[in-house]
Design an enzyme around this catalytic site. Structure first.
Site, short mmCIF file in Angstrom:
data_model
loop_
_atom_site.label_atom_id
_atom_site.label_comp_id
_atom_site.label_asym_id
_atom_site.label_seq_id
_atom_site.Cartn_x
_atom_site.Cartn_y
_atom_site.Cartn_z
N ASN A 9 -5.97 4.82 -6.85
CA ASN A 9 -4.67 5.81 -7.01
C ASN A 9 -3.80 4.77 -8.00
OD1 ASN A 9 -2.11 6.94 -6.57
ND2 ASN A 9 -1.75 6.41 -4.49
N LYS A 51 -0.85 5.77 -9.08
CA LYS A 51 0.55 5.79 -8.94
C LYS A 51 1.16 6.19 -10.34
CE LYS A 51 0.16 3.23 -4.64
NZ LYS A 51 0.94 2.24 -3.68
N HIS A 62 0.45 11.17 0.62
CA HIS A 62 0.62 9.75 0.49
C HIS A 62 2.07 9.14 1.13
CE1 HIS A 62 1.15 5.58 -1.22
NE2 HIS A 62 -0.04 5.72 -1.34
N GLU A 87 4.09 7.25 0.04
CA GLU A 87 5.34 7.32 -0.81
C GLU A 87 5.84 8.59 -1.24
OE1 GLU A 87 3.07 5.04 -4.01
OE2 GLU A 87 3.33 3.36 -2.46
N GLU A 96 -3.56 4.42 5.52
CA GLU A 96 -2.72 3.44 4.84
C GLU A 96 -1.67 2.87 5.64
OE1 GLU A 96 -3.65 3.77 0.36
OE2 GLU A 96 -1.92 4.93 0.84
N GLY A 113 1.08 -2.54 -1.25
CA GLY A 113 1.86 -3.19 -2.18
C GLY A 113 2.47 -4.35 -1.55
N SER A 153 -3.34 -2.97 0.07
CA SER A 153 -3.54 -4.32 -0.39
C SER A 153 -5.05 -4.68 -0.51
CB SER A 153 -2.67 -5.32 0.46
OG SER A 153 -1.40 -4.90 0.05
P1 13P Z 1 -1.98 -1.07 -2.83
O1 13P Z 1 -3.32 -1.37 -2.97
O2 13P Z 1 -1.26 -1.32 -4.11
O3 13P Z 1 -1.45 -1.74 -1.69
O4 13P Z 1 -1.80 0.37 -2.62
C1 13P Z 1 -2.19 1.15 -1.68
C2 13P Z 1 -2.00 2.58 -1.89
O5 13P Z 1 -0.99 2.87 -1.51
C3 13P Z 1 -3.12 3.53 -2.24
O6 13P Z 1 -2.72 4.59 -2.32
#
Ligand code: 13P
Length: 251
Positions: free
Chosen positions: A11, A13, A99, A101, A169, A175, A213
């Site tokens: 992803n 982002k 997601h 976010e 997740e 992150g 992560s």
């Molecule tokens: P990270 O791998 O940067 O923690 O992000 C995970 C994520 O949100 C993937 O959709």
């Protein structure tokens, strides 16, 4: 035990311009083509403007393309939205939905995610439906209930192993460099599998990804956990070496 092929999904982002995206995707596509048979499927999910160029660059490779969201509608007066058929037109096979976010930044509720998944399925896309608790919810002992509620609300009728992937997740692991322990992941993925039974006819074939992560140093341990059928990777998906190492850590 049912064999479920691992899915390693990147992803991206809101990262990368055209040149970066083309470099990364072409690099991965080349590695996949050169690797011979591998035990994982690999997927990249770039931002919307990169879907067409990246899709063209990887069209003759096994690297799959996905988007990070879609509209719940098929067309019409919905300024700023992107219809699922526009994604398939760009070469997408997958779309990430719900997601954390998007749930946080855009107030997406389970019912919105459900409607988007219906529209995605109608267009022939595989929906990667994301669920996960916050740190406060975990500390309060509510993680299982929160995830069960998200699954119940977000998975549409008509979901099957062929058109739906679940991504767990934990919000606190995204992150942050913090990962859930293999024991916590094992317990949550078993819980998710149990929630899918009764809701999806071939629940034992649905792939359940872990995200939060994931990096080369922890991937082998996480990918070996029962009911972990791949990874949804953010930061480490932006570097070809790291993302490839996560894929090849699958056994
Ligand atoms: P990270 O791998 O940067 O923690 O992000 C995970 C994520 O949100 C993937 O959709």
């Amino acid at each position: 035990m049912t064999e479920r092929r691992k899915l390693i999904a990147g992803n991206w982002k809101m990262n990368g311009l055209k040149a970066d995206g083309l470099d990364l995707a072409s690099d991965l596509a080349g590695r996949l083509k050169g690797a011979g048979p591998v035990v994982f499927d690999m997927l990249v999910c770039p931002p919307f403007p990169l879907l067409f160029p990246v899709g063209e660059a990887i069209a003759d490779s096994p690297l799959a393309l996905g988007a990070q969201d879609c509209a719940p509608k098929t067309s019409g007066a919905h300024t700023g939205d992107v219809a699922p058929t526009m994604l398939t037109d760009a070469g997408c096979r997958y779309v990430i939905l719900g997601h954390s976010e998007r749930r946080a930044d855009h107030g997406e509720s389970d019912s919105v995610v459900n409607a988007k998944a219906v529209a995605a399925h109608r267009a022939g896309l595989i929906a990667i439906i994301c669920v996960g608790e916050t740190e406060a919810q975990r500390d309060a002992g509510q993680a299982d209930a929160v995830v069960a509620g998200q699954l119940a609300g977000s998975i549409p009728a008509g979901a099957s192993a062929a058109n739906t992937v679940i991504a767990y997740e934990p919000v606190w692991a995204i992150g942050t460099g913090k990962t859930a322990t293999p024991d916590d992941v094992k317990a949550m993925h078993a819980h998710i599998r149990a929630q899918l039974e009764g809701r999806i006819a071939d629940a034992n074939k649905v792939r359940i990804l872990y995200g939060g992560s994931v990096k080369p140093s922890n991937a082998a341990e996480l990918m070996a956990v029962d009911n972990v059928d791949g990874a949804l990777v953010g930061g480490a998906a932006l570097k070809a070496d790291d993302f490839w190492a996560i894929g090849t850590s699958c056994r």
